[in-house]
Scaffold this motif. Structure first.
Motif, short mmCIF file in Angstrom:
data_model
loop_
_atom_site.label_atom_id
_atom_site.label_comp_id
_atom_site.label_asym_id
_atom_site.label_seq_id
_atom_site.Cartn_x
_atom_site.Cartn_y
_atom_site.Cartn_z
N TYR A 33 0.86 -1.19 0.00
CA TYR A 33 0.00 0.00 0.00
C TYR A 33 0.88 1.23 0.00
O TYR A 33 1.90 1.26 0.69
CB TYR A 33 -0.88 0.03 1.26
CG TYR A 33 -1.67 -1.23 1.50
CD1 TYR A 33 -1.07 -2.36 2.05
CD2 TYR A 33 -3.02 -1.30 1.18
CE1 TYR A 33 -1.79 -3.53 2.27
CE2 TYR A 33 -3.75 -2.47 1.41
CZ TYR A 33 -3.12 -3.57 1.94
OH TYR A 33 -3.84 -4.72 2.16
N TYR A 35 0.81 5.39 0.78
CA TYR A 35 0.09 6.49 1.42
C TYR A 35 0.92 7.76 1.27
O TYR A 35 2.15 7.72 1.22
CB TYR A 35 -0.12 6.21 2.92
CG TYR A 35 -1.22 5.22 3.24
CD1 TYR A 35 -1.03 3.86 3.06
CD2 TYR A 35 -2.45 5.66 3.73
CE1 TYR A 35 -2.04 2.95 3.36
CE2 TYR A 35 -3.46 4.76 4.04
CZ TYR A 35 -3.25 3.41 3.84
OH TYR A 35 -4.25 2.52 4.15
N PHE A 45 -4.60 7.40 1.81
CA PHE A 45 -4.42 6.23 0.95
C PHE A 45 -4.28 6.65 -0.51
O PHE A 45 -4.99 7.53 -1.00
CB PHE A 45 -5.63 5.31 1.09
CG PHE A 45 -5.69 4.20 0.07
CD1 PHE A 45 -6.49 4.32 -1.05
CD2 PHE A 45 -4.95 3.05 0.25
CE1 PHE A 45 -6.54 3.31 -1.99
CE2 PHE A 45 -5.00 2.03 -0.69
CZ PHE A 45 -5.81 2.16 -1.81
N TYR A 48 -3.29 0.35 -3.70
CA TYR A 48 -3.05 -0.97 -3.10
C TYR A 48 -2.71 -1.93 -4.23
O TYR A 48 -3.43 -2.01 -5.22
CB TYR A 48 -4.30 -1.40 -2.33
CG TYR A 48 -4.43 -2.88 -2.02
CD1 TYR A 48 -5.67 -3.51 -2.14
CD2 TYR A 48 -3.34 -3.64 -1.60
CE1 TYR A 48 -5.82 -4.86 -1.85
CE2 TYR A 48 -3.49 -5.00 -1.31
CZ TYR A 48 -4.73 -5.59 -1.44
OH TYR A 48 -4.87 -6.94 -1.16
N ILE A 55 -4.87 -3.40 -7.26
CA ILE A 55 -6.16 -3.82 -6.73
C ILE A 55 -7.09 -2.62 -6.51
O ILE A 55 -8.28 -2.69 -6.79
CB ILE A 55 -5.98 -4.58 -5.39
CG1 ILE A 55 -4.98 -5.73 -5.56
CG2 ILE A 55 -7.33 -5.07 -4.89
CD1 ILE A 55 -5.36 -6.75 -6.61
N ASP A 56 -6.55 -1.55 -5.99
CA ASP A 56 -7.36 -0.37 -5.67
C ASP A 56 -6.48 0.86 -5.84
O ASP A 56 -5.52 1.03 -5.12
CB ASP A 56 -7.89 -0.48 -4.24
CG ASP A 56 -8.83 0.66 -3.84
OD1 ASP A 56 -8.82 1.72 -4.50
OD2 ASP A 56 -9.55 0.50 -2.85
N SER A 58 -7.94 4.02 -6.04
CA SER A 58 -8.92 5.09 -5.90
C SER A 58 -8.34 6.37 -5.29
O SER A 58 -8.93 7.43 -5.42
CB SER A 58 -10.11 4.61 -5.07
OG SER A 58 -9.67 4.17 -3.79
N SER A 95 1.30 -5.97 4.10
CA SER A 95 0.62 -6.92 4.98
C SER A 95 0.74 -8.30 4.36
O SER A 95 0.99 -8.45 3.16
CB SER A 95 -0.85 -6.54 5.18
OG SER A 95 -1.58 -6.67 3.98
N GLN A 98 -4.87 -10.00 2.77
CA GLN A 98 -5.69 -8.90 2.29
C GLN A 98 -6.65 -8.38 3.33
O GLN A 98 -7.06 -7.24 3.29
CB GLN A 98 -6.48 -9.35 1.06
CG GLN A 98 -7.36 -8.27 0.46
CD GLN A 98 -8.12 -8.75 -0.74
OE1 GLN A 98 -7.80 -9.80 -1.29
NE2 GLN A 98 -9.11 -8.00 -1.16
#
Lengths: 115, 113
Positions: A33, A35, A45, A48, A55-56, A58, A95, A98
């Protein structure tokens, strides 16, 4: 037992140049991730990724920003044609799974200064 | 929603006293909460987490309390030490979402020797 490794720790770029920020997740972690943190604010954020997949995204600005996490090597956050407003600390976290309730482990960040 | 602060709230305590840092969250759908500690020039360091099916969780010298009715989270640090001086952030996430934590503005804890 290395944690999340980010480099460089400090990066200075002139307006219009490109910035490349690298992140190696903790051993065994396949979820990364990114940030961004402005001075005296919380982290926001951006994106990801899992290996070879976004995956993301946004939280990523639509232009000039991109991220990748190749099969081999670190994750890269790339900022093209930097502007002064891109000056911030960029943190990577990883991490092992998920799950929405998996703690994130953060690196010490890259502090980008655009002059 | 997300809060943006122009300057950090500050909590000043004497060494040895207990500290209580508060956080109000806005999303009633949030199910998972984390406290992070951030020292100058470093990344956030995980302290303790709590899920919404609990109202209290204890760690070593730290306790997190969750009040879902008023959407309030607190971090209690017992016998505060100079090494506890840092900015403390609460973060939230909700069940089923990707691990896209929403961070609060942060509180600066200053421990006076």
């Amino acid at each position: 037992n290395a944690g999340v490794m980010q480099n460089p720790r400090h990066l200075v770029r002139r307006r219009g140049q490109e910035a490349r920020l690298r992140c190696s997740p903790m051993k065994g972690h396949s979820h990364v991730y990114w940030y961004r943190q402005l001075p005296e604010e919380g982290l926001k954020f951006m994106v990801y990724l899992q290996k070879e997949n976004i995956i993301d995204e946004s939280g990523m600005p639509k232009e000039r920003f991109s991220a990748e996490f190749p099969k081999e090597g670190p994750s890269i956050l790339r900022i093209q044609q930097v502007v002064r407003g891109d000056s911030a600390a960029y943190f990577c976290a990883s991490s092992s799974q998920q799950g929405w309730d998996s703690p994130l482990h953060f690196g010490n960040g890259t502090r980008l200064t655009v002059t | 929603g997300e809060s943006v602060g122009l300057h950090l709230p500050t909590l000043s305590v004497q060494e040895g006293d207990n500290s209580i840092i508060n956080c109000a969250y806005s999303n009633s759908a949030s199910d998972y909460f984390i406290w992070y500690k951030q020292e100058s020039g470093k990344g956030p360091q995980f302290i303790i987490d709590i899920r919404s099916n609990m109202d209290k969780r204890q760690g070593q010298r730290v306790t997190v309390l969750l009040n879902k009715t008023v959407k309030h989270l607190s971090l209690q640090i017992a016998a505060t030490q100079p090494g506890d001086s840092a900015v403390y952030f609460c973060a939230e996430n909700r069940r089923g979402a990707t691990n896209k934590l929403i961070f609060g503005t942060g509180t600066l804890l200053a421990v006076q020797p």
